[in-house]
Enzyme design. Structure first.
Site, PDB file in Angstrom:
ATOM      1  N   VAL A 128     -48.810   8.880 -43.612  1.00 27.77           N
ATOM      2  CA  VAL A 128     -49.792   9.197 -44.653  1.00 27.77           C
ATOM      3  C   VAL A 128     -49.189  10.180 -45.648  1.00 27.77           C
ATOM      4  CG1 VAL A 128     -52.109  10.059 -45.134  1.00 27.77           C
ATOM      5  CG2 VAL A 128     -51.642   8.873 -42.972  1.00 27.77           C
ATOM      6  N   GLY A 129     -48.968   9.700 -46.878  1.00 25.22           N
ATOM      7  CA  GLY A 129     -48.465  10.559 -47.938  1.00 25.22           C
ATOM      8  C   GLY A 129     -49.550  10.867 -48.950  1.00 25.22           C
ATOM      9  N   ASN A 149     -49.540   7.260 -51.067  1.00 19.91           N
ATOM     10  CA  ASN A 149     -49.684   6.020 -50.294  1.00 19.91           C
ATOM     11  C   ASN A 149     -49.717   6.276 -48.793  1.00 19.91           C
ATOM     12  OD1 ASN A 149     -49.488   3.906 -52.430  1.00 19.91           O
ATOM     13  ND2 ASN A 149     -47.474   4.818 -52.754  1.00 19.91           N
ATOM     14  N   ILE A 150     -50.357   5.333 -48.093  1.00 17.50           N
ATOM     15  CA  ILE A 150     -50.282   5.270 -46.631  1.00 17.50           C
ATOM     16  C   ILE A 150     -49.450   4.045 -46.284  1.00 17.50           C
ATOM     17  CG2 ILE A 150     -51.557   5.023 -44.467  1.00 17.50           C
ATOM     18  CD1 ILE A 150     -54.004   6.157 -45.908  1.00 17.50           C
ATOM     19  N   VAL A 151     -48.391   4.243 -45.510  1.00 17.47           N
ATOM     20  CA  VAL A 151     -47.570   3.121 -45.061  1.00 17.47           C
ATOM     21  C   VAL A 151     -47.828   2.917 -43.575  1.00 17.47           C
ATOM     22  CG1 VAL A 151     -45.262   2.141 -44.926  1.00 17.47           C
ATOM     23  CG2 VAL A 151     -45.835   3.727 -46.780  1.00 17.47           C
ATOM     24  N   GLY A 160     -43.459  20.163 -43.316  1.00 20.41           N
ATOM     25  CA  GLY A 160     -44.306  18.973 -43.371  1.00 20.41           C
ATOM     26  C   GLY A 160     -43.930  17.971 -42.298  1.00 20.41           C
ATOM     27  N   ASP A 200     -43.886  14.857 -42.457  1.00 18.70           N
ATOM     28  CA  ASP A 200     -43.054  13.793 -43.014  1.00 18.70           C
ATOM     29  C   ASP A 200     -41.574  14.165 -42.991  1.00 18.70           C
ATOM     30  OD1 ASP A 200     -43.671  15.806 -44.861  1.00 18.70           O
ATOM     31  OD2 ASP A 200     -43.419  14.480 -46.585  1.00 18.70           O
ATOM     32  N   ARG A 201     -41.267  15.437 -43.230  1.00 21.61           N
ATOM     33  CA  ARG A 201     -39.871  15.875 -43.255  1.00 21.61           C
ATOM     34  C   ARG A 201     -39.255  15.842 -41.854  1.00 21.61           C
ATOM     35  NH1 ARG A 201     -39.637  21.350 -46.633  1.00 21.61           N
ATOM     36  NH2 ARG A 201     -37.428  20.778 -46.888  1.00 21.61           N
TER      37      ARG A 201
END
Length: 265
Positions: free
Chosen positions: A7-8, A11-13, A107, A109-110
């Protein structure tokens, strides 16, 4: 099968894994106002149209940089798959030593990207993620997360130019053929793209100096990674599914604990 959510801010991938194989992936806009029922319906449709059965999903893992959306996604997971999703955050096993002043500030994501990159390519390495923000992360030869840099994403920079300069239009982000351009649109494209390539090259060069490694690999990911990588030799590999692979790796590292937890409950 394992369903992963990256989840960014934009966008959500989503990705579906069978073992280590990514068998399907989808991208939808991040919408904080969408209800859990709406997300559940969209996910169900993705499965249906791709010939997949939601009942074959064994577990779910979510990484998010958007806290406000988590209630809807977690509830959608409960409704569709009858289970609590695994959330990437404090207390989860990553297998990576995070050398940040406050590891909780990094984060999700990182960390996910760093884990996948080190697992796939070894270290030392630099990961450049072209998302809403562009992040640069360094991983040591021993697999330690060392930190990095954060800059405005290329789309944010482009939109700022359009919004703040009254006579400049919104432009498509493409790789221009030259820097000396003869119309406004091409001039903006050249300035944005080549300017951003310069930013990437400079940050990567300085990170390599600090790592004391001129040979460390540079891995690019994110929606605009191909665009920027096409204009520079600073990037060695473009890996579009790095985040999804990282989530699958993290899930595998937590699988045994998940099984034990589910048995107890």
């Amino acid at each position: 099968m394992i369903l992963v959510f990256d989840v960014g801010n934009t966008n959500i991938v989503l990705g579906v894994y069978r073992g280590k194989e990514l068998i399907e992936n989808w991208r939808i806009a991040t919408d904080k106002d969408k209800s859990s029922d709406e997300y559940a319906m969209v996910i169900h449709q993705f499965f249906h149209y791709n010939g997949l059965n939601i009942h074959d999903v064994d577990d779910v893992i979510i990484s998010s940089v958007v806290p406000n959306i988590m209630y809807s996604l977690e509830n959608a997971s409960r409704k569709l798959f009858k289970r609590e999703p695994l959330i990437v955050g404090s207390g989860i096993k990553t297998g990576m030593n995070i050398k940040y002043d406050d590891p909780k500030q990094v984060g999700a994501d990182r960390i996910v990207n760093a884990i996948a990159a080190y697992e796939k390519y070894g270290g030392p390495l630099i990961i450049v993620d072209f998302g809403t923000a562009t992040t640069f992360c360094a991983v040591s030869e021993d697999g330690e997360y060392l930190g990095g840099a954060i800059s405005p994403g290329i789309k944010i920079s482009s939109e700022a130019l359009f919004e703040k300069a009254a006579k400049l239009p919104r432009v498509e982000l493409i790789n221009p053929k030259k820097v000396i351009c003869k119309n406004t649109v091409s001039s903006m494209q050249a300035g944005i793209v080549y300017g951003y390539i310069g930013l990437v090259e400079n940050i990567v060069r300085n990170m390599k100096k600090e790592l004391k490694s001129s040979s460390c690999k540079v891995i690019a990911t994110g929606g605009l990674s191909t665009l920027i990588a096409g204009g520079t030799d600073s990037i060695d590999v473009v890996d579009k599914f790095l985040s999804l692979d990282g989530l699958n790796i993290i899930y595998e590292r937590n699988r045994k604990d998940r099984i034990l937890s589910n048995k107890k409950s």
